[in-house]
Scaffold this motif. Structure first.
Motif, PDB file in Angstrom:
ATOM      1  N   UNK A 162      72.085   7.311   0.945  1.00 27.74           N
ATOM      2  CA  UNK A 162      71.183   6.744   2.242  1.00 27.74           C
ATOM      3  C   UNK A 162      72.023   7.408   3.380  1.00 27.74           C
ATOM      4  N   UNK A 163      73.400   7.384   3.697  1.00 28.13           N
ATOM      5  CA  UNK A 163      73.790   7.678   4.970  1.00 28.13           C
ATOM      6  C   UNK A 163      74.145   9.092   4.855  1.00 28.13           C
ATOM      7  N   UNK A 164      74.282   9.808   3.685  1.00 32.70           N
ATOM      8  CA  UNK A 164      74.452  11.011   3.437  1.00 32.70           C
ATOM      9  C   UNK A 164      73.093  11.942   3.856  1.00 32.70           C
TER      10      UNK A 164
ATOM     11  N   UNK B 184      74.677  16.694  -4.257  1.00 32.93           N
ATOM     12  CA  UNK B 184      75.760  16.754  -3.154  1.00 32.93           C
ATOM     13  C   UNK B 184      76.379  15.532  -2.946  1.00 32.93           C
ATOM     14  N   UNK B 185      75.748  14.411  -2.537  1.00 33.74           N
ATOM     15  CA  UNK B 185      76.406  13.256  -2.375  1.00 33.74           C
ATOM     16  C   UNK B 185      77.188  12.662  -3.499  1.00 33.74           C
ATOM     17  N   UNK B 186      76.714  12.763  -4.628  1.00 33.09           N
ATOM     18  CA  UNK B 186      77.441  12.150  -5.803  1.00 33.09           C
ATOM     19  C   UNK B 186      78.802  13.112  -6.010  1.00 33.09           C
ATOM     20  N   UNK B 187      78.742  14.354  -5.758  1.00 32.17           N
ATOM     21  CA  UNK B 187      80.032  15.375  -6.137  1.00 32.17           C
ATOM     22  C   UNK B 187      80.924  15.314  -5.158  1.00 32.17           C
ATOM     23  N   UNK B 188      80.521  14.848  -3.942  1.00 31.82           N
ATOM     24  CA  UNK B 188      81.266  14.527  -2.665  1.00 31.82           C
ATOM     25  C   UNK B 188      81.984  13.137  -2.583  1.00 31.82           C
TER      26      UNK B 188
ATOM     27  N   UNK C  13      72.001  28.890  10.830  1.00 34.99           N
ATOM     28  CA  UNK C  13      72.451  27.637  10.876  1.00 34.99           C
ATOM     29  C   UNK C  13      71.444  26.514  10.354  1.00 34.99           C
ATOM     30  N   UNK C  14      70.098  26.843  10.733  1.00 39.12           N
ATOM     31  CA  UNK C  14      69.049  26.100  10.155  1.00 39.12           C
ATOM     32  C   UNK C  14      69.033  26.324   8.554  1.00 39.12           C
ATOM     33  N   UNK C  15      69.055  27.342   8.333  1.00 41.09           N
ATOM     34  CA  UNK C  15      68.973  27.722   6.544  1.00 41.09           C
ATOM     35  C   UNK C  15      70.176  26.752   5.691  1.00 41.09           C
ATOM     36  N   UNK C  16      71.288  26.719   6.656  1.00 42.78           N
ATOM     37  CA  UNK C  16      72.436  25.827   5.905  1.00 42.78           C
ATOM     38  C   UNK C  16      72.087  24.475   6.015  1.00 42.78           C
ATOM     39  N   UNK C  17      71.590  24.132   7.276  1.00 43.16           N
ATOM     40  CA  UNK C  17      71.157  22.540   7.306  1.00 43.16           C
ATOM     41  C   UNK C  17      70.067  22.082   6.505  1.00 43.16           C
ATOM     42  N   UNK C  18      69.131  22.988   6.392  1.00 39.61           N
ATOM     43  CA  UNK C  18      67.852  22.632   5.763  1.00 39.61           C
ATOM     44  C   UNK C  18      68.542  22.633   4.230  1.00 39.61           C
ATOM     45  N   UNK C  19      69.084  23.921   3.888  1.00 38.98           N
ATOM     46  CA  UNK C  19      69.491  23.695   2.183  1.00 38.98           C
ATOM     47  C   UNK C  19      70.227  22.580   2.006  1.00 38.98           C
ATOM     48  N   UNK C  20      71.184  22.209   2.748  1.00 39.87           N
ATOM     49  CA  UNK C  20      72.195  21.189   2.596  1.00 39.87           C
ATOM     50  C   UNK C  20      71.352  20.009   2.364  1.00 39.87           C
ATOM     51  N   UNK C  21      70.494  19.661   3.347  1.00 39.11           N
ATOM     52  CA  UNK C  21      69.522  18.457   3.150  1.00 39.11           C
ATOM     53  C   UNK C  21      68.799  18.363   1.922  1.00 39.11           C
ATOM     54  N   UNK C  22      68.292  19.497   1.426  1.00 38.43           N
ATOM     55  CA  UNK C  22      67.595  19.432   0.145  1.00 38.43           C
ATOM     56  C   UNK C  22      68.508  19.151  -0.881  1.00 38.43           C
ATOM     57  N   UNK C  23      69.688  19.525  -1.012  1.00 39.81           N
ATOM     58  CA  UNK C  23      70.702  19.178  -1.846  1.00 39.81           C
ATOM     59  C   UNK C  23      71.325  17.735  -1.634  1.00 39.81           C
TER      60      UNK C  23
ATOM     61  N   UNK D  49      82.675   6.975   3.285  1.00 34.23           N
ATOM     62  CA  UNK D  49      82.618   6.803   4.661  1.00 34.23           C
ATOM     63  C   UNK D  49      83.234   8.141   5.344  1.00 34.23           C
ATOM     64  N   UNK D  50      84.365   8.848   4.870  1.00 34.25           N
ATOM     65  CA  UNK D  50      84.932  10.096   5.429  1.00 34.25           C
ATOM     66  C   UNK D  50      83.937  11.175   5.592  1.00 34.25           C
ATOM     67  N   UNK D  51      83.242  11.198   4.336  1.00 34.61           N
ATOM     68  CA  UNK D  51      82.208  12.471   4.210  1.00 34.61           C
ATOM     69  C   UNK D  51      81.020  12.182   4.943  1.00 34.61           C
ATOM     70  N   UNK D  52      80.498  11.011   5.109  1.00 38.60           N
ATOM     71  CA  UNK D  52      78.984  10.666   5.794  1.00 38.60           C
ATOM     72  C   UNK D  52      79.153   9.802   6.998  1.00 38.60           C
TER      73      UNK D  52
END
Length: 232
Positions: free
Chosen positions: A122-124, A39-43, A150-160, A75-78
């Motif tokens: 790191x900041x992501x 995710x951080x690389x793609x964004x 909401x928790x599923x979205x947050x946790x799944x995004x954190x894993x990615x 900076x804009x995304x994270x």
């Protein structure tokens, strides 16, 4: 200014290469081989940041331009969302003034400023960690299907965002154990299963190289058969 002044770190060329491969085609195997969450690389390292894609980053001028554009994306995304998230989350519980002070402390932290000026992960992950922690607190204070989603979205995004997010697994187990008498099977399974689906979605629904020949999943299955004496 810090983003423009700092030279590239050792891992930014790695993310640049992964971003370019992702923009040109499928980089799933490269992400998996290096253990880098996508995710951080793609964004950050988008096709726009990496233009012209046809040129290798061995060209010094192109390399520097790509780094600067990717850092602006980061900076804009994270970085900016991290400060805003701290403000909103603290303000909701302790008031606007307390939230503003907390956000100011984060924004002026030398450590945060230094990492925010780099197009790394790191900041992501700091942003994903804050949002996931807030979602965990909210869910276990008042379980509902909306909070489970909401928790599923947050946790799944954190894993990615960074695979270090697996540290949330024992935290979830402990919290579920402490609230065992007040368990809610539907919402609990919703956020656990949903987080896996969200993480998988951020990985582009990829099954390879996990289940490809020679991939991680295939190797694990082969080892199991070897341990049981039924391997090749």
């Amino acid at each position: 200014q810090s983003a423009r002044a700092n030279s590239a770190t050792w891992d930014e060329p790695l993310y640049m290469s992964l971003g370019r491969q992702a923009a040109l085609g499928d980089a799933g195997r490269e992400f998996a081989a290096l253990g880098v969450a996508p995710l951080p690389v793609r964004l950050g390292w988008t096709s726009g940041a990496l233009e012209p894609l046809s040129v290798e980053h061995s060209d010094v001028g192109v390399f520097e331009q790509r780094v600067q554009r990717a850092r602006r994306n980061a900076i804009a995304w994270f970085a900016v969302p991290l400060v805003l998230a701290i403000f909103v989350l603290i303000a909701m519980r302790r008031g606007i003034m307390t939230g503003a002070v907390a956000a100011l402390l984060i924004a002026l932290s030398p450590n945060v400023v230094a990492h925010s000026s780099l197009a790394t992960t790191d900041v992501a992950f700091a942003l994903a960690f804050v949002l996931t922690t807030a979602a965990l607190i909210a869910y276990f204070e008042r379980r509902s299907m909306s909070l489970a989603i909401a928790l599923a979205v947050a946790l799944g995004t954190a894993l990615a965002t960074k695979y270090s997010a697996v540290v949330f697994a024992p935290v979830v187990v402990i919290l579920l154990g402490l609230r065992w008498r007040d368990r809610r099977w539907a919402t609990d399974f919703a956020f656990i299963g949903g987080s896996i689906v969200v993480a998988w979605a951020w990985h582009g629904w990829a099954t390879a190289p996990l289940f490809a020949e020679g991939g991680t999943g295939a190797s694990m299955i082969q080892q199991v058969f070897e341990w049981t004496g039924h391997g090749p």
